[in-house]
Design a protein around this motif. Structure first.
Motif, PDB file in Angstrom:
ATOM      1  N   ALA A 564       0.797  -1.225   0.000  1.00 31.85           N
ATOM      2  CA  ALA A 564       0.000   0.000   0.000  1.00 31.85           C
ATOM      3  C   ALA A 564       0.830   1.276   0.000  1.00 31.85           C
ATOM      4  O   ALA A 564       0.270   2.373  -0.017  1.00 31.85           O
ATOM      5  N   GLU A 565       2.146   1.175  -0.011  1.00 35.53           N
ATOM      6  CA  GLU A 565       2.971   2.377  -0.063  1.00 35.53           C
ATOM      7  C   GLU A 565       3.057   2.908  -1.493  1.00 35.53           C
ATOM      8  O   GLU A 565       3.236   2.140  -2.447  1.00 35.53           O
ATOM      9  N   THR A 566       2.945   4.216  -1.618  1.00 32.71           N
ATOM     10  CA  THR A 566       3.132   4.887  -2.895  1.00 32.71           C
ATOM     11  C   THR A 566       4.567   5.390  -2.968  1.00 32.71           C
ATOM     12  O   THR A 566       5.109   5.895  -1.982  1.00 32.71           O
ATOM     13  N   PHE A 567       5.187   5.250  -4.124  1.00 33.25           N
ATOM     14  CA  PHE A 567       6.541   5.756  -4.281  1.00 33.25           C
ATOM     15  C   PHE A 567       6.692   6.428  -5.640  1.00 33.25           C
ATOM     16  O   PHE A 567       5.947   6.150  -6.585  1.00 33.25           O
ATOM     17  N   ILE A 568       7.647   7.345  -5.691  1.00 30.60           N
ATOM     18  CA  ILE A 568       7.909   8.155  -6.876  1.00 30.60           C
ATOM     19  C   ILE A 568       9.240   7.727  -7.472  1.00 30.60           C
ATOM     20  O   ILE A 568      10.229   7.580  -6.754  1.00 30.60           O
ATOM     21  N   VAL A 569       9.253   7.527  -8.773  1.00 31.48           N
ATOM     22  CA  VAL A 569      10.504   7.251  -9.491  1.00 31.48           C
ATOM     23  C   VAL A 569      10.754   8.433 -10.420  1.00 31.48           C
ATOM     24  O   VAL A 569      10.030   8.615 -11.405  1.00 31.48           O
ATOM     25  N   PRO A 570      11.736   9.285 -10.099  1.00 29.85           N
ATOM     26  CA  PRO A 570      11.987  10.469 -10.929  1.00 29.85           C
ATOM     27  C   PRO A 570      12.331  10.103 -12.365  1.00 29.85           C
ATOM     28  O   PRO A 570      12.888   9.028 -12.641  1.00 29.85           O
ATOM     29  N   ALA A 571      12.033  11.008 -13.264  1.00 35.30           N
ATOM     30  CA  ALA A 571      12.311  10.777 -14.682  1.00 35.30           C
ATOM     31  C   ALA A 571      13.775  10.454 -14.919  1.00 35.30           C
ATOM     32  O   ALA A 571      14.110   9.618 -15.778  1.00 35.30           O
ATOM     33  N   ALA A 572      14.662  11.098 -14.151  1.00 37.38           N
ATOM     34  CA  ALA A 572      16.102  10.923 -14.373  1.00 37.38           C
ATOM     35  C   ALA A 572      16.589   9.523 -14.050  1.00 37.38           C
ATOM     36  O   ALA A 572      17.704   9.151 -14.447  1.00 37.38           O
ATOM     37  N   VAL A 573      15.799   8.706 -13.358  1.00 32.62           N
ATOM     38  CA  VAL A 573      16.239   7.359 -12.965  1.00 32.62           C
ATOM     39  C   VAL A 573      16.430   6.461 -14.177  1.00 32.62           C
ATOM     40  O   VAL A 573      17.371   5.673 -14.254  1.00 32.62           O
ATOM     41  N   GLY A 574      15.506   6.535 -15.132  1.00 31.17           N
ATOM     42  CA  GLY A 574      15.595   5.647 -16.298  1.00 31.17           C
ATOM     43  C   GLY A 574      15.173   4.230 -15.965  1.00 31.17           C
ATOM     44  O   GLY A 574      14.140   4.008 -15.327  1.00 31.17           O
ATOM     45  N   PRO A 575      15.946   3.200 -16.336  1.00 27.75           N
ATOM     46  CA  PRO A 575      15.545   1.815 -16.072  1.00 27.75           C
ATOM     47  C   PRO A 575      15.560   1.490 -14.570  1.00 27.75           C
ATOM     48  O   PRO A 575      16.441   1.947 -13.836  1.00 27.75           O
ATOM     49  N   TYR A 576      14.575   0.706 -14.143  1.00 25.67           N
ATOM     50  CA  TYR A 576      14.541   0.198 -12.772  1.00 25.67           C
ATOM     51  C   TYR A 576      13.752  -1.097 -12.757  1.00 25.67           C
ATOM     52  O   TYR A 576      12.986  -1.399 -13.677  1.00 25.67           O
ATOM     53  N   VAL A 577      13.941  -1.865 -11.698  1.00 29.22           N
ATOM     54  CA  VAL A 577      13.298  -3.168 -11.565  1.00 29.22           C
ATOM     55  C   VAL A 577      12.583  -3.214 -10.218  1.00 29.22           C
ATOM     56  O   VAL A 577      13.150  -2.831  -9.189  1.00 29.22           O
ATOM     57  N   VAL A 578      11.343  -3.674 -10.243  1.00 28.14           N
ATOM     58  CA  VAL A 578      10.607  -3.950  -9.011  1.00 28.14           C
ATOM     59  C   VAL A 578      10.653  -5.460  -8.807  1.00 28.14           C
ATOM     60  O   VAL A 578      10.180  -6.220  -9.659  1.00 28.14           O
ATOM     61  N   ARG A 579      11.241  -5.889  -7.696  1.00 29.65           N
ATOM     62  CA  ARG A 579      11.421  -7.329  -7.507  1.00 29.65           C
ATOM     63  C   ARG A 579      11.048  -7.742  -6.087  1.00 29.65           C
ATOM     64  O   ARG A 579      10.982  -6.925  -5.177  1.00 29.65           O
ATOM     65  N   ARG A 580      10.806  -9.037  -5.953  1.00 22.38           N
ATOM     66  CA  ARG A 580      10.514  -9.634  -4.654  1.00 22.38           C
ATOM     67  C   ARG A 580      11.614  -9.273  -3.656  1.00 22.38           C
ATOM     68  O   ARG A 580      12.811  -9.367  -3.952  1.00 22.38           O
ATOM     69  N   SER A 581      11.213  -8.882  -2.464  1.00 21.07           N
ATOM     70  CA  SER A 581      12.181  -8.596  -1.407  1.00 21.07           C
ATOM     71  C   SER A 581      12.627  -9.903  -0.757  1.00 21.07           C
ATOM     72  O   SER A 581      11.839 -10.864  -0.661  1.00 21.07           O
ATOM     73  N   PRO A 582      13.871  -9.978  -0.286  1.00 18.34           N
ATOM     74  CA  PRO A 582      14.300 -11.175   0.461  1.00 18.34           C
ATOM     75  C   PRO A 582      13.447 -11.443   1.689  1.00 18.34           C
ATOM     76  O   PRO A 582      13.381 -12.577   2.173  1.00 18.34           O
ATOM     77  N   ASN A 583      12.756 -10.403   2.191  1.00 19.17           N
ATOM     78  CA  ASN A 583      11.922 -10.551   3.383  1.00 19.17           C
ATOM     79  C   ASN A 583      10.500 -10.976   3.066  1.00 19.17           C
ATOM     80  O   ASN A 583       9.704 -11.202   3.985  1.00 19.17           O
ATOM     81  N   SER A 584      10.162 -11.070   1.793  1.00 18.45           N
ATOM     82  CA  SER A 584       8.772 -11.291   1.410  1.00 18.45           C
ATOM     83  C   SER A 584       8.300 -12.713   1.677  1.00 18.45           C
ATOM     84  O   SER A 584       9.051 -13.682   1.515  1.00 18.45           O
ATOM     85  N   ARG A 585       7.022 -12.820   2.049  1.00 14.54           N
ATOM     86  CA  ARG A 585       6.359 -14.116   2.197  1.00 14.54           C
ATOM     87  C   ARG A 585       5.246 -14.310   1.182  1.00 14.54           C
ATOM     88  O   ARG A 585       4.569 -15.333   1.185  1.00 14.54           O
ATOM     89  N   SER A 586       5.025 -13.314   0.329  1.00 16.73           N
ATOM     90  CA  SER A 586       3.917 -13.373  -0.631  1.00 16.73           C
ATOM     91  C   SER A 586       4.272 -14.236  -1.831  1.00 16.73           C
ATOM     92  O   SER A 586       5.439 -14.385  -2.192  1.00 16.73           O
TER      93      SER A 586
END
Length: 604
Positions: A564-586
């Motif tokens: 439920a957290e909202t986050f901002i990725v600035p335009a200058a970032v370019g490529p990024y990956v959203v991946r499973r966290s090592p802490n995740s249980r989902s």
């Protein structure tokens, strides 16, 4: 125990094991910087100014809403060798002159005014300001100028330039507690009218002025905290932190507010204060009102998130988005919680031509409801029913304002069942509201307050006063052709699969073709690759307990995001990956991502 209309406990819809939501995210200050606390900030300002020849001159510019008299008194105690001058008392225009100047912008309406284009010098008496400037030029001792516009009195030649900055949310809390507008002495005025004066006049002017200061500041002082606890940061460290923030994902500080229709989902799921009766709103990405927390060695300085927008708009927004909107953040994410609460007000937003011609705003609040969660009986009211008589509907809305003739919303407005992960599109001009027992992630444009309430279900506000309705405005903006069939074809169930790979599905969920925001949903088991393509991205983790945002080139450190957290990725970032966290249980995850259409590097 709170239940929905079918008797199902609302706790069944709330996920208490997902309460890792971070309520105070921070942004690091540069290595080696420090937060200066309390009175040491004024001593540091004098140290900076004393490096110049002659009698030191310090300009302490203050965002309107800060207690200037208290700041003047405190500086006088800490720097007894200096003459401390309240610039506002010495040179500001008389309150009556200010009232006359801004009357056309404020209008007689309780809520709405007209966007202003004032500059801070217009709020000063030219002769008195000139006299003060001459007095400063002839000073025979160290001098400190304090007030909104202190930089004017110093002729932009201060030996040390300080800004006491404040977030709009803090100003609103002070208004609710009885604070006045700038030089207005209106503490007992209706809070909506005080907010209106701030929104249409003071804050616009103050941000315009502040933009001339940020690149020159020697010191920024946190005006949100008590003076003996307030942190300060040197100007070069502030600018370095803001520059670094545009090269990595970040979050603004969310704030939460109760309401007459507020619910219980956020209180349970996001681990909020259980003593509060309800929470209606959470603003989790509204930089114009949210804050950033700059941190070093466990101490923080709170600044308006707008400081980043004003100082680094191209890197944050992207060149094309900046060219289109200027230094404004055009995308808004917020929560609307009616779980165990009530219906939102039935409402409509103005068309672009209407909001521009009537209120001076360049674009309007096109929006959408993404159902983050929903009880079995959740519904969304959307569009008028086919065959509705507009004159009769408006007549019934007007009759309902007497409190004795309730408006029959379901006679006139479509009601659609709503379930978790549904996305309802709401272009301006469409009658709408969320029903009770819903948890809405509202994804919209950011013109703030331009909502025309048509019917508020016979309620009064938390202050006991009926909330204002705006039927005259609404009548001129309702698009009557958006009837049952049109809404079903255009606004409901508009999910389009764009890509399917092992462990990944990308979908377009909206928004409507009349709106400027594109929304993509990514379902994934392990990771999903993204690219800002030159425009700011705003995302929320709508499924799964925890992910991390990483750079494929290692350009920034992994950034953890919780459900439920909202986050901002600035335009200058370019490529990024959203991946499973090592802490995740989902087992699986989903994000929704919004960006401005036609501003990506691949859109040409």
């Amino acid at each position: 125990m709170t239940v929905d209309s079918r008797g199902v406990p609302l706790e069944d819809y709330m996920l208490d094991d997902r309460s890792s939501y971070v309520k105070l995210p921070t942004i690091p200050l540069p290595q080696g910087s420090r937060v200066i606390v309390g009175d040491d900030a004024w001593r540091a300002a004098m140290d900076i100014a004393s490096a110049a020849t002659g009698h030191p001159l310090i300009a302490v510019d203050v965002y309107p809403g800060a207690d200037v008299a208290a700041i003047v008194a405190r500086i006088g105690e800490v720097l007894p060798e200096a003459e401390v001058i309240d610039v506002e008392e010495a040179a500001a225009a008389d309150p009556e002159a200010i009232e006359a100047l801004i009357a056309r912008n404020l209008t007689d309406d309780r809520v709405f005014g007209v966007m202003s284009h004032f500059t801070v010098d217009e709020f000063y008496d030219a002769a008195r300001l000139s006299s003060l400037q001459e007095r400063v030029d002839e000073r025979s001792r160290a001098t400190v100028l304090v007030g909104w516009g202190a930089d004017l009195a110093a002729r932009r030649r201060a030996d040390a330039l300080v800004l006491v900055d404040m977030a709009r949310w803090e100003i609103q809390q002070r208004m609710r507690a009885g604070a006045s507008n700038w030089r207005a002495h209106n503490g007992d005025l209706d809070v909506l009218r005080k907010y209106k004066r701030g929104f249409f006049v003071e804050w616009r002017t103050a941000d315009r002025h502040k933009r001339t200061l940020l690149d020159r500041l020697d010191l920024l002082v946190d005006g949100n905290a008590a003076q003996d606890e307030a942190g300060a940061v040197r100007g070069e460290d502030l600018r370095a932190a803001l520059a670094a923030a545009t090269a990595t994902p970040f979050r603004v500080v969310p704030f939460f507010d109760p309401g007459v229709w507020g619910g219980q989902w956020m209180k349970n799921t996001l681990d909020l204060d259980p003593a509060e009766h309800n929470y209606a709103w959470c603003f989790d990405c509204v930089p114009e009102e949210n804050s950033l927390l700059l941190e070093a060695d466990g101490r923080v300085v709170e600044i308006p998130a707008m400081d980043l927008v004003l100082s680094r708009p191209r890197e944050l927004l992207g060149a094309r988005t900046f060219a289109r909107f200027g230094a404004e953040f055009p995308i808004r994410f917020d929560f609307l919680d009616t779980m165990g609460g009530g219906n939102l007000s039935l409402q409509v937003h103005p068309l672009t031509e209407y909001i521009r011609d009537t209120f001076g705003m360049a674009y309007t609040q096109d929006e959408s409801y993404y159902m983050l969660d929903a009880a079995d009986d959740a519904v969304v009211y959307l569009g008028v029913k086919t065959g509705v008589d507009p004159d009769q509907m408006i007549a019934d809305l007007r009759a309902a304002t007497d409190g004795e003739h309730p408006f029959d919303a379901e006679k006139y407005v479509n009601v659609f069942p709503a379930k978790k992960h549904d996305h309802f599109l709401i272009p301006a001009g469409t009658v709408h509201c969320s029903g009770e027992n819903s948890m809405v992630l509202e994804i919209s444009a950011t013109p703030f307050i331009f909502t025309f309430k048509l019917w508020d279900w016979g309620r009064v506000g938390l202050d006991g006063v009926p909330r204002p309705v705006h039927i005259d405005h609404g009548e001129q903006n309702i698009q009557w052709e958006r009837d049952t069939e049109w809404v079903e074809r255009n606004l409901v169930g508009q999910v389009e699969e764009l890509r399917r790979e092992p462990g990944l599905v990308e979908e377009r969920t909206g928004l409507h073709e009349l709106e400027f925001i594109e929304v993509r949903r990514h379902w994934f088991e392990d990771e999903a690759a993204h690219d800002t393509e030159g425009t700011v991205n705003v995302l929320n983790l709508v499924e799964g307990d925890e992910v991390e945002i990483v750079s494929p080139t290692g350009a920034f450190a992994p950034y953890a995001i919780h459900y439920a957290e909202t986050f901002i990725v600035p335009a200058a970032v370019g490529p990024y990956v959203v991946r499973r966290s090592p802490n995740s249980r989902s087992e699986r995850f989903a994000t929704v991502k919004a960006y401005v259409r036609g501003t990506r590097s691949t859109d040409s």
